[in-house]
Scaffold this motif. Structure first.
Motif, PDB file in Angstrom:
ATOM      1  N   VAL A 197       2.533   1.621  -3.584  1.00 54.52           N
ATOM      2  CA  VAL A 197       1.538   2.004  -4.589  1.00 54.52           C
ATOM      3  C   VAL A 197       1.080   3.443  -4.366  1.00 54.52           C
ATOM      4  O   VAL A 197       0.921   4.214  -5.316  1.00 54.52           O
ATOM      5  CB  VAL A 197       0.338   1.033  -4.563  1.00 54.52           C
ATOM      6  CG1 VAL A 197      -0.805   1.567  -5.418  1.00 54.52           C
ATOM      7  CG2 VAL A 197       0.759  -0.343  -5.042  1.00 54.52           C
ATOM      8  N   PHE A 222      -3.732  -8.289  -5.374  1.00 52.95           N
ATOM      9  CA  PHE A 222      -3.049  -7.099  -5.890  1.00 52.95           C
ATOM     10  C   PHE A 222      -3.728  -6.599  -7.158  1.00 52.95           C
ATOM     11  O   PHE A 222      -3.925  -5.381  -7.335  1.00 52.95           O
ATOM     12  CB  PHE A 222      -1.580  -7.441  -6.171  1.00 52.95           C
ATOM     13  CG  PHE A 222      -0.718  -6.257  -6.503  1.00 52.95           C
ATOM     14  CD1 PHE A 222      -0.135  -5.495  -5.504  1.00 52.95           C
ATOM     15  CD2 PHE A 222      -0.478  -5.909  -7.831  1.00 52.95           C
ATOM     16  CE1 PHE A 222       0.672  -4.400  -5.811  1.00 52.95           C
ATOM     17  CE2 PHE A 222       0.321  -4.817  -8.144  1.00 52.95           C
ATOM     18  CZ  PHE A 222       0.895  -4.059  -7.135  1.00 52.95           C
ATOM     19  N   ASP A 272      -4.143  -2.382  -8.082  1.00 51.16           N
ATOM     20  CA  ASP A 272      -2.834  -1.810  -7.762  1.00 51.16           C
ATOM     21  C   ASP A 272      -1.873  -1.910  -8.945  1.00 51.16           C
ATOM     22  O   ASP A 272      -0.917  -1.124  -9.050  1.00 51.16           O
ATOM     23  CB  ASP A 272      -2.236  -2.511  -6.539  1.00 51.16           C
ATOM     24  CG  ASP A 272      -2.945  -2.131  -5.251  1.00 51.16           C
ATOM     25  OD1 ASP A 272      -3.600  -1.076  -5.232  1.00 51.16           O
ATOM     26  OD2 ASP A 272      -2.850  -2.887  -4.267  1.00 51.16           O
ATOM     27  N   ASN A 304      -7.416  -5.326  -6.546  1.00 50.58           N
ATOM     28  CA  ASN A 304      -7.429  -3.985  -5.970  1.00 50.58           C
ATOM     29  C   ASN A 304      -7.006  -2.911  -6.984  1.00 50.58           C
ATOM     30  O   ASN A 304      -6.943  -1.731  -6.639  1.00 50.58           O
ATOM     31  CB  ASN A 304      -6.491  -3.915  -4.762  1.00 50.58           C
ATOM     32  CG  ASN A 304      -6.996  -4.723  -3.583  1.00 50.58           C
ATOM     33  OD1 ASN A 304      -8.184  -5.013  -3.477  1.00 50.58           O
ATOM     34  ND2 ASN A 304      -6.084  -5.105  -2.702  1.00 50.58           N
ATOM     35  N   GLY A 354       0.812  -1.211   0.000  1.00 51.80           N
ATOM     36  CA  GLY A 354       0.000   0.000   0.000  1.00 51.80           C
ATOM     37  C   GLY A 354       0.843   1.257   0.000  1.00 51.80           C
ATOM     38  O   GLY A 354       0.527   2.232  -0.696  1.00 51.80           O
TER      39      GLY A 354
END
Length: 286
Positions: free
Chosen positions: A159, A194, A199, A197, A156
């Motif tokens: 990113v 991943f 990302d 989401n 997190g």
């Protein structure tokens, strides 16, 4: 011209000053000491000068005790990055098991880097050097596992940094490097999460934003490779308005002479086509 002996004497004096705790010392003085050390770490004699000096020991302590100083963090992590580059043993010494920690180790260096990324998330320069330090630390066998065990979400943080500073080449490059090394250590379940989401979008964005920067193109492809292990991720990467394979083809066309980039791109296409129906393969080939 300054000779090696003079540089050695200067380094010796700077280390004494760095190791000597002075509660009333001004931050600007401490920052200057670290900057002077950083200068020495970039000289032609750097590897010899810093060998077996264990400069990282007092440096990590300073970074820990001055977490609220932007200047200390920026120049301090820059010095640590350079020490890792010029002294191969530094990384091993930084990643010793925590139960073998010496008194100077207030907390693990992996925990410190997470704090910096979190606390200075709005500062591009500190974020940039912190991501570079993270990417270097992730070269070790131990740091990725230690980071993934922390409550703070390292994915997190990386990113977020890439989203916050999309025009910074260095933030994007180091962010992609860190993501690649982290993704290679996680389960398929985490890889699926991943992508679910979204990302991975920051990686595709970096590919498209820096089409003339071959190092960025290569590193972004390296991030995509582990993401293609789960079949469900392949379906996502192949769908949507901007198809992943179109971006990869653009990178291959732009840098035909970069062998590693061509190799990684071909590996990605192999993953994309493996197990796909004939009509889907034709769509990829156009």
């Amino acid at each position: 011209m300054v000779n090696k002996e003079e540089l050695e004497e200067r380094l010796k004096k700077l280390l004494v000053r760095l190791k000597t705790p002075q509660e009333d010392r001004q931050l600007c003085t401490l920052i200057q000491i670290i900057q002077d050390l950083l200068f020495l770490a970039h000289t032609d004699y750097a590897a010899e000068l810093f060998e077996d000096k264990d400069v990282h020991v007092p440096l990590v302590l300073v970074l820990s005790t001055h977490i609220s100083s932007r200047g200390v963090q920026q120049v301090g992590w820059s010095l640590l990055c350079q020490l890792i580059e010029i002294c191969p043993t530094t990384l091993d010494q930084l990643t010793r098991p925590l139960d073998e920690a010496q008194e100077w180790e207030v907390e693990g260096v992996h925990q410190q880097i997470l704090k910096v990324l979190s606390q200075y998330s709005a500062d591009c320069r500190v974020t940039m050097v912190a991501l570079r330090a993270l990417a270097l630390l992730l070269r070790s066998a131990k740091i990725p596992l230690l980071l993934l065990d922390e409550e703070e979400d390292v994915f997190g943080l990386v990113v977020y940094a890439m989203k916050a500073f999309p025009t910074s080449e260095e933030v994007q490059l180091q962010g992609c490097t860190a993501l690649q090394l982290l993704l290679e250590e996680v389960s398929d379940e985490h890889l699926v999460e991943f992508v679910e989401n979204q990302d991975h979008a920051v990686v595709l964005a970096a590919l498209q934003r820096f089409p003339d920067y071959w190092e960025m193109q290569l590193q972004a492809l390296k991030v995509l490779l582990p993401l293609t292990h789960p079949g469900s991720n392949v379906e996502v990467l192949m769908s949507g308005g901007t198809r992943c394979y179109s971006t990869i083809i653009a990178a291959m066309d732009a840098f035909p002479e970069v062998e590693e980039l061509q190799e990684k791109a071909c590996c990605l296409f192999k993953r994309f086509t493996s197990g796909q129906s004939e009509w889907k393969r034709r769509r990829i080939i156009f």
